[in-house]
Design a protein around this motif. Structure first.
Motif, PDB file in Angstrom:
ATOM      1  N   UNK A  90     -23.053 101.475  24.025  1.00 19.32           N
ATOM      2  CA  UNK A  90     -24.379 102.077  24.048  1.00 19.32           C
ATOM      3  C   UNK A  90     -24.953 102.247  22.648  1.00 19.32           C
ATOM      4  N   UNK A  91     -24.118 102.452  21.648  1.00 22.47           N
ATOM      5  CA  UNK A  91     -24.594 102.623  20.285  1.00 22.47           C
ATOM      6  C   UNK A  91     -24.660 101.304  19.520  1.00 22.47           C
ATOM      7  N   UNK A  92     -24.133 100.252  20.058  1.00 24.04           N
ATOM      8  CA  UNK A  92     -24.108  98.971  19.359  1.00 24.04           C
ATOM      9  C   UNK A  92     -22.814  98.813  18.595  1.00 24.04           C
ATOM     10  N   UNK A  93     -22.134  97.742  18.859  1.00 29.91           N
ATOM     11  CA  UNK A  93     -20.821  97.521  18.245  1.00 29.91           C
ATOM     12  C   UNK A  93     -20.991  96.891  16.870  1.00 29.91           C
ATOM     13  N   UNK A  94     -20.187  97.320  15.953  1.00 32.34           N
ATOM     14  CA  UNK A  94     -20.099  96.684  14.650  1.00 32.34           C
ATOM     15  C   UNK A  94     -18.631  96.373  14.412  1.00 32.34           C
ATOM     16  N   UNK A  95     -18.197  95.204  14.866  1.00 34.98           N
ATOM     17  CA  UNK A  95     -16.783  94.846  14.717  1.00 34.98           C
ATOM     18  C   UNK A  95     -16.368  94.822  13.251  1.00 34.98           C
ATOM     19  N   UNK A  96     -15.137  95.268  12.991  1.00 36.10           N
ATOM     20  CA  UNK A  96     -14.564  95.272  11.648  1.00 36.10           C
ATOM     21  C   UNK A  96     -13.175  94.662  11.721  1.00 36.10           C
ATOM     22  N   UNK A  97     -12.956  93.641  10.910  1.00 39.27           N
ATOM     23  CA  UNK A  97     -11.669  92.953  10.870  1.00 39.27           C
ATOM     24  C   UNK A  97     -11.272  92.725   9.418  1.00 39.27           C
ATOM     25  N   UNK A  98      -9.970  92.584   9.207  1.00 35.47           N
ATOM     26  CA  UNK A  98      -9.460  92.274   7.879  1.00 35.47           C
ATOM     27  C   UNK A  98      -9.483  90.767   7.674  1.00 35.47           C
ATOM     28  N   UNK A  99      -9.916  90.364   6.484  1.00 41.71           N
ATOM     29  CA  UNK A  99     -10.042  88.940   6.157  1.00 41.71           C
ATOM     30  C   UNK A  99      -9.255  88.621   4.901  1.00 41.71           C
ATOM     31  N   UNK A 100      -8.721  87.422   4.871  1.00 41.80           N
ATOM     32  CA  UNK A 100      -8.020  86.915   3.689  1.00 41.80           C
ATOM     33  C   UNK A 100      -9.032  86.107   2.878  1.00 41.80           C
ATOM     34  N   UNK A 101      -9.137  86.414   1.608  1.00 43.43           N
ATOM     35  CA  UNK A 101     -10.071  85.697   0.736  1.00 43.43           C
ATOM     36  C   UNK A 101      -9.260  85.059  -0.393  1.00 43.43           C
ATOM     37  N   UNK A 102      -9.447  83.747  -0.557  1.00 45.15           N
ATOM     38  CA  UNK A 102      -8.681  82.983  -1.547  1.00 45.15           C
ATOM     39  C   UNK A 102      -9.620  82.079  -2.323  1.00 45.15           C
ATOM     40  N   UNK A 103      -9.308  81.885  -3.575  1.00 46.01           N
ATOM     41  CA  UNK A 103     -10.110  80.998  -4.406  1.00 46.01           C
ATOM     42  C   UNK A 103      -9.523  79.596  -4.372  1.00 46.01           C
ATOM     43  N   UNK A 104     -10.383  78.611  -4.131  1.00 42.03           N
ATOM     44  CA  UNK A 104      -9.983  77.204  -4.139  1.00 42.03           C
ATOM     45  C   UNK A 104     -10.992  76.437  -4.994  1.00 42.03           C
ATOM     46  N   UNK A 105     -10.672  76.282  -6.247  1.00 39.26           N
ATOM     47  CA  UNK A 105     -11.607  75.647  -7.173  1.00 39.26           C
ATOM     48  C   UNK A 105     -12.812  76.551  -7.377  1.00 39.26           C
ATOM     49  N   UNK A 106     -14.030  76.004  -7.278  1.00 43.00           N
ATOM     50  CA  UNK A 106     -15.216  76.847  -7.440  1.00 43.00           C
ATOM     51  C   UNK A 106     -15.560  77.646  -6.173  1.00 43.00           C
ATOM     52  N   UNK A 107     -14.866  77.405  -5.087  1.00 46.50           N
ATOM     53  CA  UNK A 107     -15.171  78.037  -3.803  1.00 46.50           C
ATOM     54  C   UNK A 107     -14.220  79.181  -3.507  1.00 46.50           C
ATOM     55  N   UNK A 108     -14.706  80.159  -2.777  1.00 48.55           N
ATOM     56  CA  UNK A 108     -13.910  81.260  -2.246  1.00 48.55           C
ATOM     57  C   UNK A 108     -13.884  81.093  -0.741  1.00 48.55           C
ATOM     58  N   UNK A 109     -12.719  80.930  -0.158  1.00 53.02           N
ATOM     59  CA  UNK A 109     -12.566  80.700   1.282  1.00 53.02           C
ATOM     60  C   UNK A 109     -12.129  81.999   1.964  1.00 53.02           C
ATOM     61  N   UNK A 110     -12.723  82.264   3.125  1.00 58.18           N
ATOM     62  CA  UNK A 110     -12.436  83.484   3.878  1.00 58.18           C
ATOM     63  C   UNK A 110     -11.969  83.084   5.269  1.00 58.18           C
ATOM     64  N   UNK A 111     -10.870  83.691   5.722  1.00 58.59           N
ATOM     65  CA  UNK A 111     -10.367  83.449   7.079  1.00 58.59           C
ATOM     66  C   UNK A 111      -9.934  84.780   7.675  1.00 58.59           C
ATOM     67  N   UNK A 112     -10.059  84.864   8.991  1.00 56.37           N
ATOM     68  CA  UNK A 112      -9.687  86.066   9.724  1.00 56.37           C
ATOM     69  C   UNK A 112      -8.417  85.783  10.510  1.00 56.37           C
ATOM     70  N   UNK A 113      -7.398  86.570  10.265  1.00 58.86           N
ATOM     71  CA  UNK A 113      -6.101  86.378  10.919  1.00 58.86           C
ATOM     72  C   UNK A 113      -6.198  86.635  12.425  1.00 58.86           C
ATOM     73  N   UNK A 114      -7.008  87.605  12.833  1.00 54.11           N
ATOM     74  CA  UNK A 114      -7.098  87.994  14.243  1.00 54.11           C
ATOM     75  C   UNK A 114      -8.085  87.155  15.044  1.00 54.11           C
ATOM     76  N   UNK A 115      -8.916  86.368  14.374  1.00 51.10           N
ATOM     77  CA  UNK A 115      -9.959  85.597  15.053  1.00 51.10           C
ATOM     78  C   UNK A 115      -9.768  84.112  14.758  1.00 51.10           C
ATOM     79  N   UNK A 116      -9.122  83.378  15.652  1.00 50.64           N
ATOM     80  CA  UNK A 116      -8.871  81.956  15.389  1.00 50.64           C
ATOM     81  C   UNK A 116     -10.170  81.164  15.284  1.00 50.64           C
ATOM     82  N   UNK A 117     -10.274  80.368  14.253  1.00 49.47           N
ATOM     83  CA  UNK A 117     -11.444  79.517  14.068  1.00 49.47           C
ATOM     84  C   UNK A 117     -12.588  80.180  13.334  1.00 49.47           C
TER      85      UNK A 117
END
Length: 110
Positions: free
Chosen positions: A4-31
């Motif tokens: 009723x109040x609106x969901x704001x999902x919060x998950x932990x993400x892994x952030x890694x540097x790969x060259x000039x890019x920073x890649x983010x992936x979520x362990x709990x959310x495949x894909x």
């Protein structure tokens, strides 16, 4: 998360540097992956990717987040909302001039 109040999902993400890019992936959310040119941009993109991944799932059916692992950051989904609500009578006469403001001279969206 209350539907009723609106969901704001919060998950932990892994952030890694790969060259000039920073890649983010979520362990709990495949894909659910994203990247950015800097750490701040990658975290903004992660909030959008999380919102996109969670958009089609009812809030009570989302996977339960696990605790943080070493080097992970907490990301809250960022749902985009229009700056002002559209009037109830949104017909073509109203939306066409509004959409024309967002077209550039080549006919592409800005």
């Amino acid at each position: 998360m209350s539907p009723t109040k609106g969901a704001q999902p919060r998950y932990f993400a892994r952030i890694e540097r790969e060259g000039p890019w920073w890649c983010v992936s979520f362990r709990d959310l495949p894909g659910c992956l994203t990247s950015g040119r800097g750490r701040a941009e990658a975290l903004r993109m992660a909030a959008d990717a999380l919102a996109t991944w969670c958009a089609g799932i009812p809030p009570l059916r989302l996977p339960r987040p696990t605790g943080p692992a070493a080097g992970e950051v907490l990301v809250t989904a960022r749902f985009n909302r229009p700056p002002h609500p559209l009037p109830p009578a949104c017909g073509t006469r109203f939306l066409a001039p509004l959409a024309a403001r967002w077209l550039n001279k080549d006919g592409d969206w800005r």
